[in-house]
Design a protein around this motif. Sequence first.
Motif, PDB file in Angstrom:
ATOM      1  N   ALA A 246       7.440  11.116  -1.665  1.00 18.68           N
ATOM      2  CA  ALA A 246       7.801   9.949  -2.332  1.00 18.68           C
ATOM      3  C   ALA A 246       8.626   8.929  -1.595  1.00 18.68           C
ATOM      4  O   ALA A 246       8.459   7.711  -1.433  1.00 18.68           O
ATOM      5  N   ARG A 247       9.636   9.653  -1.031  1.00 25.06           N
ATOM      6  CA  ARG A 247      10.845   8.899  -0.548  1.00 25.06           C
ATOM      7  C   ARG A 247      10.425   8.435   0.996  1.00 25.06           C
ATOM      8  O   ARG A 247      10.666   7.495   1.461  1.00 25.06           O
ATOM      9  N   GLY A 248       9.574   9.464   1.533  1.00 28.37           N
ATOM     10  CA  GLY A 248       9.095   8.930   2.929  1.00 28.37           C
ATOM     11  C   GLY A 248       8.198   7.969   2.915  1.00 28.37           C
ATOM     12  O   GLY A 248       8.358   7.126   3.871  1.00 28.37           O
TER      13      GLY A 248
ATOM     14  N   TYR B  29       0.692  -1.080   0.105  1.00 30.19           N
ATOM     15  CA  TYR B  29      -0.089   0.124   0.149  1.00 30.19           C
ATOM     16  C   TYR B  29       0.885   1.165   0.011  1.00 30.19           C
ATOM     17  O   TYR B  29       0.736   2.176  -0.748  1.00 30.19           O
ATOM     18  N   PHE B  30       1.773   1.379   0.979  1.00 26.66           N
ATOM     19  CA  PHE B  30       2.633   2.454   0.953  1.00 26.66           C
ATOM     20  C   PHE B  30       3.808   2.417  -0.295  1.00 26.66           C
ATOM     21  O   PHE B  30       3.856   4.076  -0.602  1.00 26.66           O
ATOM     22  N   GLU B  31       4.114   1.414  -0.836  1.00 25.40           N
ATOM     23  CA  GLU B  31       4.787   1.759  -2.005  1.00 25.40           C
ATOM     24  C   GLU B  31       3.964   2.207  -3.214  1.00 25.40           C
ATOM     25  O   GLU B  31       4.610   2.951  -4.280  1.00 25.40           O
ATOM     26  N   LYS B  32       2.841   1.686  -3.298  1.00 29.42           N
ATOM     27  CA  LYS B  32       1.782   2.316  -4.296  1.00 29.42           C
ATOM     28  C   LYS B  32       1.876   3.800  -3.938  1.00 29.42           C
ATOM     29  O   LYS B  32       1.697   4.596  -5.380  1.00 29.42           O
ATOM     30  N   LEU B  33       1.398   4.122  -2.839  1.00 28.80           N
ATOM     31  CA  LEU B  33       1.580   5.851  -2.737  1.00 28.80           C
ATOM     32  C   LEU B  33       3.017   6.343  -3.168  1.00 28.80           C
ATOM     33  O   LEU B  33       2.807   7.573  -3.578  1.00 28.80           O
ATOM     34  N   SER B  34       3.849   5.745  -2.884  1.00 30.70           N
ATOM     35  CA  SER B  34       5.187   6.538  -3.180  1.00 30.70           C
ATOM     36  C   SER B  34       5.196   6.486  -4.709  1.00 30.70           C
ATOM     37  O   SER B  34       5.626   7.619  -5.256  1.00 30.70           O
ATOM     38  N   ARG B  35       4.833   5.495  -5.495  1.00 24.94           N
ATOM     39  CA  ARG B  35       4.796   5.554  -6.838  1.00 24.94           C
ATOM     40  C   ARG B  35       3.943   6.644  -7.347  1.00 24.94           C
ATOM     41  O   ARG B  35       4.435   7.265  -8.342  1.00 24.94           O
ATOM     42  N   ASP B  36       2.768   6.800  -6.813  1.00 25.02           N
ATOM     43  CA  ASP B  36       1.881   8.126  -7.118  1.00 25.02           C
ATOM     44  C   ASP B  36       2.548   9.417  -7.013  1.00 25.02           C
ATOM     45  O   ASP B  36       2.415  10.180  -7.970  1.00 25.02           O
ATOM     46  N   ARG B  37       3.107   9.530  -5.879  1.00 24.99           N
ATOM     47  CA  ARG B  37       4.044  10.581  -5.563  1.00 24.99           C
ATOM     48  C   ARG B  37       5.120  11.006  -6.352  1.00 24.99           C
ATOM     49  O   ARG B  37       5.318  12.102  -6.949  1.00 24.99           O
ATOM     50  N   GLN B  38       5.746   9.762  -6.799  1.00 24.35           N
ATOM     51  CA  GLN B  38       6.915  10.089  -7.754  1.00 24.35           C
ATOM     52  C   GLN B  38       6.622  10.543  -8.915  1.00 24.35           C
ATOM     53  O   GLN B  38       7.173  11.000  -9.572  1.00 24.35           O
ATOM     54  N   ILE B  39       5.284  10.082  -9.322  1.00 23.44           N
ATOM     55  CA  ILE B  39       4.971  10.742 -10.668  1.00 23.44           C
ATOM     56  C   ILE B  39       4.727  12.215 -10.787  1.00 23.44           C
ATOM     57  O   ILE B  39       4.973  12.819 -11.685  1.00 23.44           O
ATOM     58  N   LEU B  40       4.250  12.439  -9.582  1.00 26.85           N
ATOM     59  CA  LEU B  40       3.977  14.023  -9.496  1.00 26.85           C
ATOM     60  C   LEU B  40       5.205  14.647  -9.427  1.00 26.85           C
ATOM     61  O   LEU B  40       5.688  15.901  -9.824  1.00 26.85           O
ATOM     62  N   ALA B  41       6.276  13.789  -8.697  1.00 28.76           N
ATOM     63  CA  ALA B  41       7.555  14.585  -8.544  1.00 28.76           C
ATOM     64  C   ALA B  41       8.261  14.755  -9.908  1.00 28.76           C
ATOM     65  O   ALA B  41       8.903  15.808 -10.066  1.00 28.76           O
TER      66      ALA B  41
ATOM     67  N   GLU C 143      -5.864   9.891   2.670  1.00 28.99           N
ATOM     68  CA  GLU C 143      -5.407  11.115   2.820  1.00 28.99           C
ATOM     69  C   GLU C 143      -4.054  11.571   3.830  1.00 28.99           C
ATOM     70  O   GLU C 143      -3.320  12.210   3.480  1.00 28.99           O
ATOM     71  N   LEU C 144      -4.297  10.925   4.975  1.00 29.84           N
ATOM     72  CA  LEU C 144      -3.112  11.054   5.970  1.00 29.84           C
ATOM     73  C   LEU C 144      -1.855  10.457   5.344  1.00 29.84           C
ATOM     74  O   LEU C 144      -0.799  10.838   5.448  1.00 29.84           O
ATOM     75  N   ALA C 145      -2.045   9.222   4.946  1.00 33.47           N
ATOM     76  CA  ALA C 145      -0.779   8.634   4.446  1.00 33.47           C
ATOM     77  C   ALA C 145      -0.098   9.239   3.010  1.00 33.47           C
ATOM     78  O   ALA C 145       1.169   9.575   3.125  1.00 33.47           O
ATOM     79  N   TYR C 146      -0.854   9.506   2.397  1.00 32.49           N
ATOM     80  CA  TYR C 146      -0.592  10.432   1.219  1.00 32.49           C
ATOM     81  C   TYR C 146       0.211  11.654   1.315  1.00 32.49           C
ATOM     82  O   TYR C 146       1.179  12.006   0.649  1.00 32.49           O
ATOM     83  N   GLY C 147      -0.122  12.438   2.619  1.00 32.69           N
ATOM     84  CA  GLY C 147       0.315  13.436   2.852  1.00 32.69           C
ATOM     85  C   GLY C 147       1.672  13.565   3.596  1.00 32.69           C
ATOM     86  O   GLY C 147       2.057  14.424   4.156  1.00 32.69           O
ATOM     87  N   PHE C 148       2.224  12.330   3.683  1.00 33.48           N
ATOM     88  CA  PHE C 148       3.246  11.970   4.757  1.00 33.48           C
ATOM     89  C   PHE C 148       4.392  12.916   4.261  1.00 33.48           C
ATOM     90  O   PHE C 148       4.864  12.810   2.855  1.00 33.48           O
TER      91      PHE C 148
END
Length: 256
Positions: free
Chosen positions: A38-40, A13-25, A84-89
Amino acid sequence: MDQDRTRASVAAYFEKLSRDRQILADALPEDVRERRSARGLLDVADLVRELPADDPRLDRIGTVSLVPDAGADAALSVGAAADELAYGFRYEDPLESPDALLDRFTAAVEAGASEFYGGTRTTVEVAADLDSADPTRALLAVRYVTEHLDAWEGAAVARAREADWSWERIAAVLGRKRQSVWSKHREGDHAPAIARAPRAVAAFAKAAITRVPTGRPHGGHAAATDADQLAVQADDLAREDDAAAAPSGLPEGAGA
């Protein structure tokens, strides 16, 4: 709950959120917050993999966010607030630790558990869970029914009205005063009440007018079905109520 399965699902789950963040990065290279988040999120995934088997957070998350017996690759479903909480880490706070995030995430998952529960359990499973030996399942079932009781009632009343039941008959089956039932449910089209009811509640409501309590045979109606017996009793009660009440207190046309 299988700890290995839960660990893998939470980490994924957290890896997927990281990939989503990396796309935006990648799309916004000037915004350091996206890359930092994304790194966090990868750090949180690594933490989850290193947790001891008896870490209570794994059990707390898995119990309310994984469908029982859904398989080892089942996706974690945690609800909008926890997402939302996790995605904003680390998006705004670069110093928040993965362990602190996991604590807050676990609490948010449990707080939103009813959302996941209602989306994965069938009517039969909800009913069975009310008597479950598993405290989590029993409590979630009670919470779910409690949260949706008004929708359940509204859908059942709507179906009864669509079947041409009088307000007196509905009130008698509910065991309430006809004035209170009419006041609560009289407004407009009843179809939205059925549409708003969650699927388990709607299914309960659909069956409500056919699974009425068994009544004793009413004089002159010994061969009637249970539903007919109750309807006759309800109509008789309504007539007795009319005779006793002068005036009835209902606005004109409300008893139809």
